[in-house]
Design an enzyme around this catalytic site. Sequence first.
Site, mmCIF file in Angstrom:
data_model
loop_
_atom_site.group_PDB
_atom_site.id
_atom_site.type_symbol
_atom_site.label_atom_id
_atom_site.label_comp_id
_atom_site.label_asym_id
_atom_site.label_seq_id
_atom_site.Cartn_x
_atom_site.Cartn_y
_atom_site.Cartn_z
ATOM 1 N N LYS A 83 145.639 -6.163 -11.953
ATOM 2 C CA LYS A 83 145.420 -7.245 -10.990
ATOM 3 C C LYS A 83 145.495 -8.587 -11.727
ATOM 4 C CE LYS A 83 142.227 -7.098 -7.092
ATOM 5 N NZ LYS A 83 140.807 -7.051 -6.769
HETATM 6 C C1 E4P Z 1 140.012 -7.503 -3.346
HETATM 7 O O1 E4P Z 1 140.653 -6.858 -4.124
HETATM 8 C C2 E4P Z 1 138.758 -8.190 -3.692
HETATM 9 O O2 E4P Z 1 138.055 -7.390 -4.591
HETATM 10 C C3 E4P Z 1 137.840 -8.351 -2.507
HETATM 11 O O3 E4P Z 1 138.387 -7.877 -1.320
HETATM 12 C C4 E4P Z 1 137.111 -9.640 -2.441
HETATM 13 O O4 E4P Z 1 136.279 -9.622 -1.309
HETATM 14 P P1 E4P Z 1 135.044 -10.613 -1.075
HETATM 15 O O5 E4P Z 1 135.581 -11.871 -0.493
HETATM 16 O O6 E4P Z 1 134.173 -9.865 -0.127
HETATM 17 O O7 E4P Z 1 134.411 -10.816 -2.428
#
Ligand code: E4P
Length: 223
Positions: A83
């Site tokens: 990522k």
């Molecule tokens: C995606 O890969 C992220 O980890 C995640 O969806 C972030 O979500 P949040 O806005 O609830 O922290």
Amino acid sequence: MELYIDTANLDEIKRAAGLGVLDGVTTNPSLLAREGVELAPHLEAICRIVEGPVSAEVVATEHEGMIAEADVLGQIAPNIVIKLPCIEEGLRACKTLSDRGIKINMTLCFQPLQALLVAKAGAFLVSPFVGRLDDVGADGMEVIQQIRTIYDNYGMATKILVASIRHPMHLVQAALIGADVATAPFKVIQQVMKHPLTDLGLERFLADWAKAKPEASNQPAMT
Ligand code: E4P
């Protein structure tokens, strides 16, 4: 639509995998920090539970550092997806790593042009954060629709992974738009199979059956 779980908690991942419909996992530095664990063995444990893609994020913010971290993370298991953040350096690293055949998930995407460029750079997944857009008064799902249209216009293969999901309606909208993947917290995955009319209906069916056939109500097959 594929369903991923958005967590680094092993218990939640095991329980979601046990439902038989889990296609992958997304983690991020905040989720991993919350577990208070050592990174590599923990990611390895997640990859043992789930065969599908497990996203692990770099914390470097420049190209060389991202490549170095990606090399380390990629050694952990074959299903690790790297990522990278949707910034200029992340875009360059996406191109470098995708050209090497490494699967990349471009995260922290908030507008359709970021998604267009990361697809051109060969990203396997793009993660638009719908909940965080909604939080600031924007329309997260509209961005998903825009990305879907752009990708379809140009036959782009990058999968749209709807992230930052807050409630089941986000999942419904993602599926209606035709997103490829949605990643949801365990709490939301649990909510999906819940409906008060299902519970009430089941309660009534079982009560009626028990009234008519008291002796058979605890047996596995209807007799
Ligand atoms: C995606 O890969 C992220 O980890 C995640 O969806 C972030 O979500 P949040 O806005 O609830 O922290």
